[in-house]
Design a protein around this motif. Structure first.
Motif, PDB file in Angstrom:
ATOM      1  N   VAL A  25       0.836  -1.197   0.000  1.00  0.00           N
ATOM      2  CA  VAL A  25       0.000   0.000   0.000  1.00  0.00           C
ATOM      3  C   VAL A  25       0.872   1.248   0.000  1.00  0.00           C
ATOM      4  N   ILE A  28       1.726   2.081  -3.507  1.00  0.00           N
ATOM      5  CA  ILE A  28       0.608   2.617  -4.281  1.00  0.00           C
ATOM      6  C   ILE A  28       0.369   4.072  -3.930  1.00  0.00           C
ATOM      7  N   GLN A  33      -0.071   7.255  -6.668  1.00  0.00           N
ATOM      8  CA  GLN A  33      -1.022   8.361  -6.513  1.00  0.00           C
ATOM      9  C   GLN A  33      -0.463   9.707  -6.992  1.00  0.00           C
ATOM     10  N   THR A  63      -1.188  16.226  -0.949  1.00  0.00           N
ATOM     11  CA  THR A  63      -2.322  15.306  -1.113  1.00  0.00           C
ATOM     12  C   THR A  63      -1.863  13.862  -0.939  1.00  0.00           C
ATOM     13  N   ARG A 164     -12.515  -1.955  14.612  1.00  0.00           N
ATOM     14  CA  ARG A 164     -12.025  -2.999  13.732  1.00  0.00           C
ATOM     15  C   ARG A 164     -12.230  -2.635  12.271  1.00  0.00           C
ATOM     16  N   HIS A 165     -12.836  -1.475  12.018  1.00  0.00           N
ATOM     17  CA  HIS A 165     -13.056  -1.064  10.634  1.00  0.00           C
ATOM     18  C   HIS A 165     -12.042  -0.011  10.207  1.00  0.00           C
ATOM     19  N   GLU A 168     -11.692   0.799   6.430  1.00  0.00           N
ATOM     20  CA  GLU A 168     -12.823   1.552   5.886  1.00  0.00           C
ATOM     21  C   GLU A 168     -12.730   3.011   6.340  1.00  0.00           C
ATOM     22  N   LEU A 169     -12.363   3.207   7.617  1.00  0.00           N
ATOM     23  CA  LEU A 169     -12.226   4.564   8.139  1.00  0.00           C
ATOM     24  C   LEU A 169     -11.139   5.320   7.388  1.00  0.00           C
ATOM     25  N   SER A 171     -10.150   4.970   4.353  1.00  0.00           N
ATOM     26  CA  SER A 171     -10.546   5.424   3.031  1.00  0.00           C
ATOM     27  C   SER A 171     -11.637   6.477   3.133  1.00  0.00           C
ATOM     28  N   ALA A 172     -12.421   6.468   4.204  1.00  0.00           N
ATOM     29  CA  ALA A 172     -13.455   7.493   4.347  1.00  0.00           C
ATOM     30  C   ALA A 172     -12.849   8.833   4.781  1.00  0.00           C
ATOM     31  N   MET A 174      -9.896   9.947   3.908  1.00  0.00           N
ATOM     32  CA  MET A 174      -8.981  10.476   2.912  1.00  0.00           C
ATOM     33  C   MET A 174      -9.599  11.645   2.163  1.00  0.00           C
ATOM     34  N   TYR A 175     -10.820  11.452   1.653  1.00  0.00           N
ATOM     35  CA  TYR A 175     -11.377  12.437   0.724  1.00  0.00           C
ATOM     36  C   TYR A 175     -11.843  13.740   1.356  1.00  0.00           C
ATOM     37  N   PHE A 178      -8.861  15.781   1.197  1.00  0.00           N
ATOM     38  CA  PHE A 178      -8.580  16.111  -0.216  1.00  0.00           C
ATOM     39  C   PHE A 178      -9.484  17.258  -0.676  1.00  0.00           C
ATOM     40  N   LEU A 179     -10.749  17.171  -0.255  1.00  0.00           N
ATOM     41  CA  LEU A 179     -11.754  18.116  -0.759  1.00  0.00           C
ATOM     42  C   LEU A 179     -11.653  19.474  -0.079  1.00  0.00           C
TER      43      LEU A 179
ATOM     44  N   ILE C  28     -21.687  -0.085   7.853  1.00  0.00           N
ATOM     45  CA  ILE C  28     -20.406   0.311   7.273  1.00  0.00           C
ATOM     46  C   ILE C  28     -20.596   0.800   5.839  1.00  0.00           C
ATOM     47  N   THR C  32     -19.270   4.524   5.568  1.00  0.00           N
ATOM     48  CA  THR C  32     -17.930   4.700   5.006  1.00  0.00           C
ATOM     49  C   THR C  32     -17.834   4.341   3.520  1.00  0.00           C
ATOM     50  N   ARG C  36     -17.546   7.312   0.741  1.00  0.00           N
ATOM     51  CA  ARG C  36     -16.242   7.404   0.112  1.00  0.00           C
ATOM     52  C   ARG C  36     -16.385   7.503  -1.397  1.00  0.00           C
ATOM     53  N   LEU C  39     -17.658  10.948  -2.266  1.00  0.00           N
ATOM     54  CA  LEU C  39     -16.634  11.978  -2.049  1.00  0.00           C
ATOM     55  C   LEU C  39     -15.532  11.902  -3.110  1.00  0.00           C
ATOM     56  N   PHE C  43     -14.581  14.886  -5.494  1.00  0.00           N
ATOM     57  CA  PHE C  43     -13.208  15.394  -5.566  1.00  0.00           C
ATOM     58  C   PHE C  43     -12.726  15.448  -7.014  1.00  0.00           C
ATOM     59  N   LEU C  46     -14.448  18.185  -8.980  1.00  0.00           N
ATOM     60  CA  LEU C  46     -13.912  19.513  -8.660  1.00  0.00           C
ATOM     61  C   LEU C  46     -12.520  19.690  -9.247  1.00  0.00           C
ATOM     62  N   GLU C 171      -3.471  -6.823  -2.805  1.00  0.00           N
ATOM     63  CA  GLU C 171      -3.731  -5.423  -2.508  1.00  0.00           C
ATOM     64  C   GLU C 171      -3.045  -4.520  -3.536  1.00  0.00           C
ATOM     65  N   LEU C 172      -1.807  -4.861  -3.835  1.00  0.00           N
ATOM     66  CA  LEU C 172      -1.028  -4.071  -4.790  1.00  0.00           C
ATOM     67  C   LEU C 172      -1.675  -4.094  -6.162  1.00  0.00           C
ATOM     68  N   TYR C 179      -5.682   2.604 -10.043  1.00  0.00           N
ATOM     69  CA  TYR C 179      -4.980   3.860 -10.336  1.00  0.00           C
ATOM     70  C   TYR C 179      -4.586   3.941 -11.800  1.00  0.00           C
TER      71      TYR C 179
END
Ligand SMILES: Nc1ncnc2c1ncn2[C@@H]1O[C@H](COP(=O)(O)OP(=O)(O)OP(=O)(O)O)[C@@H](O)[C@H]1O
Ligand SMILES: [Mg+2]
Lengths: 257, 316, 260
Positions: A25, A28, A33, A63, A164-165, A168-169, A171-172, A174-175, A178-179, C28, C32, C36, C39, C43, C46, C171-172, C179
């Motif tokens: 990760v 990436i 990015q 970013t 435990r999430h 998910e958190l 990725s939520a 991140m934006y 960014f915004l 979830i 989330t 996501r 958003l 993003f 914009l 994952e990669l 991307y």
């Protein structure tokens, strides 16, 4: 003092080694990015000025750095838990807070280095020059970014341990930054009532200071804001970590899920 | 005698790992008939799991053939699978976030049970392994024993003619283990051909009709259970304890050996191994005890673990 | 295909939905996963405005609405084939009465539905918020084209995930593919700017489908683009099929299926 530095550095080095092994990760977010964002922002103006290029590159740097912090630094403790090493960290002889901060620093250092290298390579390939009027102050700004990432990594790392999430958190989270933080999207494109949200994000101020330095007019209040927020994040992170340490001993578990 | 349901002939299996060759099975031949339980014994790494994998079509043999219910496991895996149920030991192999019922339903479908049969059998199958009350809870909340019972239900739901169990009682408490043995015994009574590997020698004693001993990828013994136990060379052990000075064992008759006469706090202990009970043996033991100041005397039948330890440890 | 086969496939879909909801409970999804997606779309739209004004925003919005399906397909599916390995259920799947590829394919169903839900959410929220409400309206009848993009990117995601299983680099590969699609899929950068990007993009999913969507929006002929997208998707689906079949055979030959 030198003992403190030694613990910090040991933590940082260990984290850098971990990143080299579990590089997926990190690669990436830290490498792919920025390439993508650079292509998008620069591709639109095939002959933009050096100043515009610098502004875009700085935005892309911050970013991608936020992305890397959310995925890398913030996951430090979660990884330790997954591998069952967190107990050793918490009960070690060395102050666990220093080790954690050291690890967060290692994660930030690794991602800043990767991202800057990537950006430099892409700019070189595209033949786009940059212009930095105050390189010294720009470097100071980068150091502040590094410190800020360390503090954020420490804080988020503790926060994510409580659920435990975490992925998910991540990725939520991140934006929204960014915004709203004005890194690639200028703040004036955002509805006025949402703008104050950017004030609590140190990277927003870092962006101001860096672009100011690049243009020859460093924004001192912005640098002050970066420092203040960084100290705040770090304090909150360390307090939270202390709380986790106590919880662990009270409940005999690190699984707050 | 009934036709064999499982017939293995010259089965070999080797693995090439980084240019080195690991041979798990050299050459293995045996049969299992309907209504028969064969237990496979062997030390760690003897090839038991490899054999189970081959019989269950998960692994191709390197050489040799296996017929399961008349279907070649290599050439006709679907046919072989249709007749086979597998029960894995351990607590992996389940969708832990889903309920026991969901797991059983899915794996029941995968093992070829039809729609109507599946619907009919599900409640009874859960009941049979004592999971009816927990059927709708996520498997991650199950204990080890409950997971093992779910594996058992999965292995049995297809009403297989051939049942393969690899260390099915690992991690089970004695009550659970006994329950599993009862289930296997029921299936045997219904005429299934059963192969079971285990390190739990109680499983062997309670269930086995025949014992296969695997060593270095070969079958060193293929014997009915009583015969296997007898192979250890003695059927009983007699331990005599006494006070004072230990008596000399004297001249031993045929079929009796004495291991040692040891000093134990303030007295002595002598252990005799007997090949069988006959006049001479009785007379000898009677004479020995008449001359000594005996405190107590214990007789123990030889057991599978004596045989296993002796045969597995034996050289050559 | 018999009715028994159909029933089995249906059971497998049901299991897929259960597993999906266990992984992503509605709570979830709502707090989330879907935010996501919205958003990210916001993003990128914009960002499109920053680099290209109102027209840039519109261009980016249409692309981003397609791109966010990759969250559930190329990225989301990346660890799906890995799941059975983690649970230790691969031996049963490999010896079941349903081919492993059917098990995998049926398990993607909830991911596909969810991807389409995300597209609808983006049209509902991001369009109006960014001044592209009219575009949202115009895109609504083109949802079937978005559905095609969902299918083709899922095929690519499955193929890559299957290829990644052995090496453990799911994952990669999953994130990398996503991307790559952002970079060369004609999502934000119009095709024709970079030659090598066009060449690479033309074998990736989404790109041709997006061209079909843009053409349809502009009232131009779009069937050829659709055919190209379907062709690319079919290619990836074949790759997934061959990969899984090879792995199943290889596992039996080598014994490297995790047993228990
Ligand atoms: N996939 C594989 N690749 C390489 N070697 C293997 C493989 N599977 C098994 N082996 C080897 O084959 C031999 C037999 O293994 P197997 O698992 O069948 O033993 P076992 O009798 O079940 O042992 P245990 O009692 O420990 O379960 C071992 O030496 C093992 O290392
Ligand atoms: Mg074994």
């Amino acid at each position: 003092m030198s003992a403190v530095a030694e613990v910090l550095w040991t933590g940082a080095r260990h984290q850098l080694q971990t990143m080299r092994v579990g590089w997926r990760v990190a690669v990436i977010v830290a490498a792919i990015q920025p390439v993508v964002f650079l292509l998008i922002t620069l591709g639109a103006w095939p002959d933009g000025s050096a100043a515009a290029t610098t502004r875009s590159a700085t935005g892309v740097l911050l970013t991608a750095f936020w992305g890397a912090t959310v995925w890398g630094g913030a996951a430090i403790l979660r990884r330790e838990r997954a591998e069952g090493t967190i107990g050793a960290l918490l009960t070690g002889v060395r102050d666990p807070r220093l080790v954690l901060v050291g690890k967060a620093f290692g994660a930030s250092l690794g991602s800043v280095a990767t991202i800057m290298t990537t950006i430099a390579l892409v700019l070189a390939l595209l033949g786009r020059p940059v212009a930095v009027a105050e390189p010294g102050w720009y470097a100071v700004g980068l150091l502040a970014v590094l410190a800020s990432g360390t503090a954020l990594g420490t804080l988020l790392s503790c926060l994510f341990l409580m659920t435990r999430h975490g992925p998910e958190l991540s990725s939520a989270l991140m934006y929204p930054v960014f915004l709203l933080a004005g890194l690639l999207i200028p703040v004036d494109m955002i509805p006025a009532w949402l703008r104050p949200a950017a004030w609590v994000v140190s990277l927003h101020w870092a962006q101001r200071f860096l672009t100011g330095s690049a243009q020859g007019a460093p924004d001192w209040p912005a640098l002050g804001a970066v420092v203040l927020l960084t100290v705040g994040y770090l304090g909150a992170g360390i307090a939270l970590f202390g709380r986790i340490g106590r919880l662990v001993r009270e409940r005999g578990t690190v699984d707050h899920s | 005698m009934a036709e064999p349901v499982v017939a293995a002939e010259g089965v070999a299996r080797w693995f090439d790992v980084k240019r080195a060759r690991v041979t798990a099975l050299e050459s293995v031949s045996f049969e299992i008939r309907a209504g028969e339980v064969v237990t496979v014994l062997g030390t760690n790494g003897a090839g038991k799991t490899t054999l189970t994998k081959i019989l269950s079509t998960l692994l191709l043999p390197s050489r040799g053939t296996v017929l399961v219910n008349g279907h070649d496991v290599a050439a006709d895996p679907r046919g072989a699978r249709a007749a086979t149920g597998v029960i894995f030991g351990g607590d992996r192999g389940l969708y832990t976030r889903l309920s026991g019922r969901d797991n059983l339903r899915f794996f029941g479908m995968l093992s070829g049970v039809g729609r109507r049969d599946l619907r009919q059998r599900l409640p009874g199958a859960l009941e049979q392994v004592g999971l009816a009350g927990a059927a709708d809870r996520a498997v991650e909340t199950y204990s080890k024993g409950m997971r093992q019972r779910l594996h058992i239900a999965i292995g049995l739901i297809g009403r297989p003619r051939v049942l393969l169990l690899d260390e099915p009682t690992v991690g089970l408490d004695p009550v659970e283990a006994q329950r599993l043995r009862a289930a296997v015994a029921d299936l045997r009574a219904d005429g299934a051909a059963i192969m079971l590997t285990s390190h739990n020698l109680l499983d062997v004693e309670r269930l086995a009709d025949r014992v296969l001993m695997l060593r270095g990828g070969r079958i060193t013994h293929d014997l009915p259970l009583p015969e296997f136990v007898r192979q250890v060379g003695h059927t009983a052990t007699v331990t005599v304890r006494g006070r004072g000075r230990p008596p000399a064992p004297g001249a031993l008759p045929d079929g009796v050996t004495v291991s040692e006469v040891a000093d134990v706090d303030g007295g002595w202990e002598a252990t005799f191994y007997l090949r069988g009970w006959d006049r001479q043996t009785f007379d000898y033991l009677g004479g020995f005890m008449a001359d000594a100041d005996v405190l107590d005397c214990a007789v123990r039948e030889s057991r599978v673990d004596d045989a296993f330890a002796r045969l597995a440890g034996a050289v050559g | 295909m018999t009715t028994a086969d159909l029933w089995r496939a249906g059971e497998s879909v049901r299991m897929g939905v259960r597993l999906y909801l266990a992984e992503y409970p509605p709570r979830i999804l709502a707090t989330t996963v879907w935010p996501r997606a919205v958003l990210q779309c916001l993003f990128l739209t914009l960002l499109g405005r920053v680099v290209g004004g109102a027209e840039g925003a519109r261009f980016a919005f249409v692309g981003a609405a397609a791109l966010i399906v990759t969250l559930r397909t190329t990225t989301g599916l990346s660890d799906m084939p890995m799941r059975d390995k983690l649970y230790g259920t691969l031996p049963r799947v490999h010896t079941g009465h349903l081919s492993p590829i059917v098990v995998l394919a049926t398990r993607t169903v909830p991911y596909l539905v969810d991807a389409l839900v995300a597209v609808v959410l983006c049209l509902l929220v991001v369009g109006p918020v960014t001044g592209n409400a009219a575009t949202s309206l115009a895109l609504a009848p083109l949802l079937p084209l978005y559905a095609v993009v969902v299918l083709t990117s899922a095929a690519a995601g499955l193929a890559c995930a299957a290829l990644a299983v052995r090496a453990g680099v799911d994952e990669l590969i999953g994130n990398g593919l996503s991307y790559l699609i952002i970079a060369v899929g004609g999502v934000l950068i119009p095709p024709g700017v970079l030659g090598w990007a066009d060449a690479l993009g033309s074998v990736l999913p989404i790109r041709h489908g997006l061209q079909a969507i843009r053409a349809a929006l502009a009232g131009e002929p779009w069937l050829a683009h659709l055919a190209a997208e379907l062709g690319v998707g079919l290619g990836w689906a074949l790759l997934a099929l061959v990969t899984v079949a090879r792995q199943t055979r290889r596992a039996r030959r080598r014994g490297d299926t995790d047993f228990y």
